[in-house]
Write a protein that holds these residues in place. Sequence first.
Motif, short mmCIF file in Angstrom:
data_model
loop_
_atom_site.label_atom_id
_atom_site.label_comp_id
_atom_site.label_asym_id
_atom_site.label_seq_id
_atom_site.Cartn_x
_atom_site.Cartn_y
_atom_site.Cartn_z
N THR A 1 -74.48 -20.91 68.34
CA THR A 1 -73.45 -21.95 68.46
C THR A 1 -73.85 -23.21 67.71
OG1 THR A 1 -74.34 -22.79 70.56
CG2 THR A 1 -72.59 -21.13 70.69
N GLY A 2 -75.15 -23.49 67.65
CA GLY A 2 -75.62 -24.65 66.89
C GLY A 2 -75.40 -24.46 65.39
N ARG A 3 -75.69 -23.28 64.90
CA ARG A 3 -75.46 -23.01 63.47
C ARG A 3 -73.98 -23.11 63.14
NH1 ARG A 3 -80.09 -22.17 60.13
NH2 ARG A 3 -78.45 -21.79 58.62
N SER A 4 -73.15 -22.62 64.04
CA SER A 4 -71.71 -22.68 63.83
C SER A 4 -71.21 -24.13 63.89
CB SER A 4 -70.99 -21.83 64.88
OG SER A 4 -69.61 -21.92 64.76
N ALA A 5 -71.73 -24.89 64.84
CA ALA A 5 -71.30 -26.28 64.99
C ALA A 5 -71.71 -27.13 63.80
CB ALA A 5 -71.89 -26.88 66.27
N ALA A 6 -72.82 -26.79 63.17
CA ALA A 6 -73.32 -27.59 62.04
C ALA A 6 -72.31 -27.63 60.89
CB ALA A 6 -74.65 -27.03 61.55
N ALA A 7 -71.53 -26.57 60.76
CA ALA A 7 -70.54 -26.53 59.68
C ALA A 7 -69.31 -27.38 60.01
CB ALA A 7 -70.12 -25.09 59.43
N GLU A 8 -69.16 -27.78 61.27
CA GLU A 8 -67.94 -28.46 61.69
C GLU A 8 -68.11 -29.93 62.01
OE1 GLU A 8 -66.37 -26.30 64.93
OE2 GLU A 8 -66.06 -24.49 63.76
N VAL A 9 -69.31 -30.35 62.31
CA VAL A 9 -69.49 -31.75 62.73
C VAL A 9 -69.89 -32.61 61.53
CG1 VAL A 9 -70.11 -31.15 65.09
CG2 VAL A 9 -71.91 -31.39 63.40
N TYR A 10 -69.54 -33.86 61.63
CA TYR A 10 -69.93 -34.82 60.60
C TYR A 10 -71.43 -35.05 60.68
CZ TYR A 10 -70.73 -39.24 58.27
OH TYR A 10 -71.23 -40.22 57.47
N THR A 11 -72.10 -34.88 59.56
CA THR A 11 -73.55 -35.09 59.50
C THR A 11 -73.85 -36.09 58.39
OG1 THR A 11 -73.87 -32.79 60.17
CG2 THR A 11 -75.78 -33.94 59.28
N PRO A 12 -74.30 -37.28 58.76
CA PRO A 12 -74.63 -38.25 57.72
C PRO A 12 -75.82 -37.76 56.89
CG PRO A 12 -75.08 -39.15 59.91
CD PRO A 12 -74.50 -37.78 60.10
N GLY A 13 -75.88 -38.20 55.66
CA GLY A 13 -76.92 -37.74 54.74
C GLY A 13 -78.33 -37.95 55.24
#
Length: 161
Positions: A63-75
């Motif tokens: 679920t973490g790997r999946s969520a990483a593609a969907e959440v905003y992640t600052p550089g």
Amino acid sequence: MLELVDWAPNSHALVVHLPIGLLVAAAMIDLLTWLQRNDTHTRSVATGFYVAGVIAVLGTYLTGRSAAAEVYTPGLALPVVARHWDWALGCVLFYGALGAARVVQTFAIPSPGRLTRAALTVAGLMGVGLLAVTGELGGRLVYEHRVGVSTPSVVAPTPTR
């Protein structure tokens, strides 16, 4: 990813604490076995917690790997994300091996010696250390970098004259 409730950004946020609780409880139950003379039942309970924890940690990783593609992640958070992924994969592999060893030990060696029990207990405590580092990195992502809890603010360009 399916959004389950409005206040949870993704399913990772909902399941992340379950494997932590299961695997820390398993390690603590292992420590309690040292206080009992007949620890067969307690070891079985710990093994059950480890097996459930392995399933939960795998689900949490996915679920973490999946969520990483969907959440905003600052550089600036990207190096922390990479380390968190690495440590999380380490937890999955470590606990997968430990869970398998516990199951094999339960069925192949019903009455293990003190050295075998000590090795499994120490391994469980080492796993708690892996969980702590992984959780600290995940906490940094949420509380320092706001990953998964905020959206990028769009700033309108100021007109030039």
